[in-house]
Design a protein around this motif. Structure first.
Motif, PDB file in Angstrom:
ATOM      1  N   ILE A 350       1.264  -1.256  -0.179  1.00 39.99           N
ATOM      2  CA  ILE A 350       0.220   0.157   0.135  1.00 39.99           C
ATOM      3  C   ILE A 350       0.546   1.269  -0.270  1.00 39.99           C
ATOM      4  O   ILE A 350       0.529   2.489  -0.923  1.00 39.99           O
ATOM      5  CB  ILE A 350      -1.221  -0.495   1.130  1.00 39.99           C
ATOM      6  N   LEU A 351       1.368   1.385   0.532  1.00 43.00           N
ATOM      7  CA  LEU A 351       2.697   1.913   1.158  1.00 43.00           C
ATOM      8  C   LEU A 351       3.622   2.747  -0.251  1.00 43.00           C
ATOM      9  O   LEU A 351       3.736   3.917  -0.895  1.00 43.00           O
ATOM     10  CB  LEU A 351       3.932   2.198   1.675  1.00 43.00           C
ATOM     11  N   THR A 352       3.714   1.471  -1.714  1.00 44.16           N
ATOM     12  CA  THR A 352       4.419   2.101  -2.117  1.00 44.16           C
ATOM     13  C   THR A 352       3.336   2.271  -3.090  1.00 44.16           C
ATOM     14  O   THR A 352       3.856   2.705  -5.129  1.00 44.16           O
ATOM     15  CB  THR A 352       5.226   0.859  -3.262  1.00 44.16           C
ATOM     16  N   ILE A 353       2.346   2.071  -3.357  1.00 41.86           N
ATOM     17  CA  ILE A 353       1.061   2.748  -4.015  1.00 41.86           C
ATOM     18  C   ILE A 353       0.687   4.045  -3.991  1.00 41.86           C
ATOM     19  O   ILE A 353       0.143   4.767  -4.771  1.00 41.86           O
ATOM     20  CB  ILE A 353       0.108   1.405  -4.107  1.00 41.86           C
ATOM     21  N   ASP A 354       0.777   4.509  -2.942  1.00 44.94           N
ATOM     22  CA  ASP A 354       1.275   5.661  -2.563  1.00 44.94           C
ATOM     23  C   ASP A 354      -0.211   6.595  -2.551  1.00 44.94           C
ATOM     24  O   ASP A 354      -0.784   7.104  -3.034  1.00 44.94           O
ATOM     25  CB  ASP A 354       2.043   6.667  -3.014  1.00 44.94           C
TER      26      ASP A 354
END
Length: 362
Positions: A350-354
């Protein structure tokens, strides 16, 4: 195989800075399906166009999200300018690009710091945010604000940047570029980081296109789409614009794309400063949008294309203002990336999708 269980992820989470809520269908520490739940912070901002005139609403638009603030006021201003047939001075267009690319650097550095914190590199987190503070200092010197700048106007911009300030910006960016190279090298070449990101949350090019993924999320799966390449405003005066792409489509690729976009934005700003023309920065705008008139525009926000729509009714209060954010389009890709992953990798994916939930829940 164990029995499937639904685990609520969010809306408050100790790692993710966004109030995102996802129901995870989990079987033996393995995510079978992810179901995003939308609406936790809905604020009804788009309704305010009926109570604020088209000039006042620009201040509402940039408060849709703090990180994307400048881009939202820019997208809204460009839409109303098209609605009313306003021609913006060339110098104002250049200044808008400079501030917008600084906003992209600020957003990406913020994200990279949070990603570093998530996989345990506390010092890397601090270094990313230390460089981000230098960008916020530029905002403060040139606009008076560090996050909410309030510099865009329908018809141009409210503040100019003089030669001395341009030279200061170039000096700061050169210093950031030198130090940032070491930070980016850690993200891309450190074995521990690569083991945490490579091969996780993979999305193929075909799935990315079918799901309409935008921004670095899509470009990390080799979807060659960037609004800046369309040449809107002063972006049309750039030299060759090469999108930052990756074919791998995993968490590492998304990190690589955002990391290299910081360097790209620095070069865009340097080119804009070297070519900025003299002239006015704001034209007077009189009258109201015609009844039934419609217009739209698109801006490449740090997370991807943000699409704006406005409709007039013959008064200073717009009949309608709508926007489609990149996160709204990327939720399908997020669900796809989460399906099949290990539970321990959910927060990193989820973080890398931002995702920007504040932008999406208006």
């Amino acid at each position: 195989m164990g029995k499937a269980t639904v685990i609520p992820f969010g809306p408050h989470h100790p790692v993710l800075p966004e109030p995102i809520h996802v129901d995870l269908v989990v079987q033996d520490e393995h995510v079978v399906e992810a179901l995003p739940q939308i609406g936790f912070i809905h604020r009804g901002l788009e309704r305010l166009v009926q109570t604020k005139d088209y000039n006042q609403f620009i201040y509402v638009a940039e408060r849709i999200c703090g990180i994307c603030a400048f881009g939202h006021s820019l997208g809204y201003a460009e839409t109303v300018e098209r609605l009313m047939g306003v021609e913006v001075p060339k110098r104002a267009e250049y200044l808008r690009v400079i501030w917008h690319e600084l906003s992209r650097i600020h957003s990406h550095l913020l994200w990279m710091g949070l990603a570093a914190d998530a996989f345990g590199f506390e010092s890397l987190f601090m270094h990313c945010w230390r460089l981000r503070e230098r960008v916020l200092d530029i905002f403060e010197k040139t606009t008076g604000g560090r996050v909410i700048m309030s510099v865009n106007r329908v018809g141009g911009v409210a503040r100019d940047i003089d030669r001395g300030q341009f030279d200061h910006i170039l000096t700061v960016l050169e210093g950031i570029k030198d130090e940032y190279g070491q930070i980016l090298n850690t993200f891309l070449n450190n074995g521990s980081v690569r083991n945490r990101l490579a091969g996780i949350g993979h999305i193929s090019h075909e799935d990315a296109k079918a799901l309409g993924m935008l921004g670095p999320f899509g470009r990390a799966s080799n979807v060659a789409y960037d609004v800046r390449s369309l040449g809107i405003g002063a972006y049309g005066d750039l030299g060759d614009f090469d999108m930052v792409l990756s074919k791998d489509g995993d968490c590492y690729a998304r990190t690589e794309v955002r990391g290299k976009e910081v360097l790209q934005s620095i070069e865009i700003i340097k080119e804009m400063i070297g070519r900025v023309p003299d002239g006015d920065i704001l034209v007077p705008v009189k009258g109201s949008p015609a009844d039934g008139a419609e217009a739209c525009s698109a801006v490449e926000q740090p997370r991807g294309e943000c699409y704006y729509y406005a409709k007039g009714n013959g008064t200073k209060h717009l009949e309608r203002m709508r926007m489609r954010t990149p996160t709204s389009m990327n939720l399908g890709g997020m669900a796809k990336a989460l399906a099949g992953c290990d539970l321990a990798d959910v927060n990193m994916i989820i973080l890398t999708i931002d995702p920007c939930i504040s932008c999406s829940e208006r």
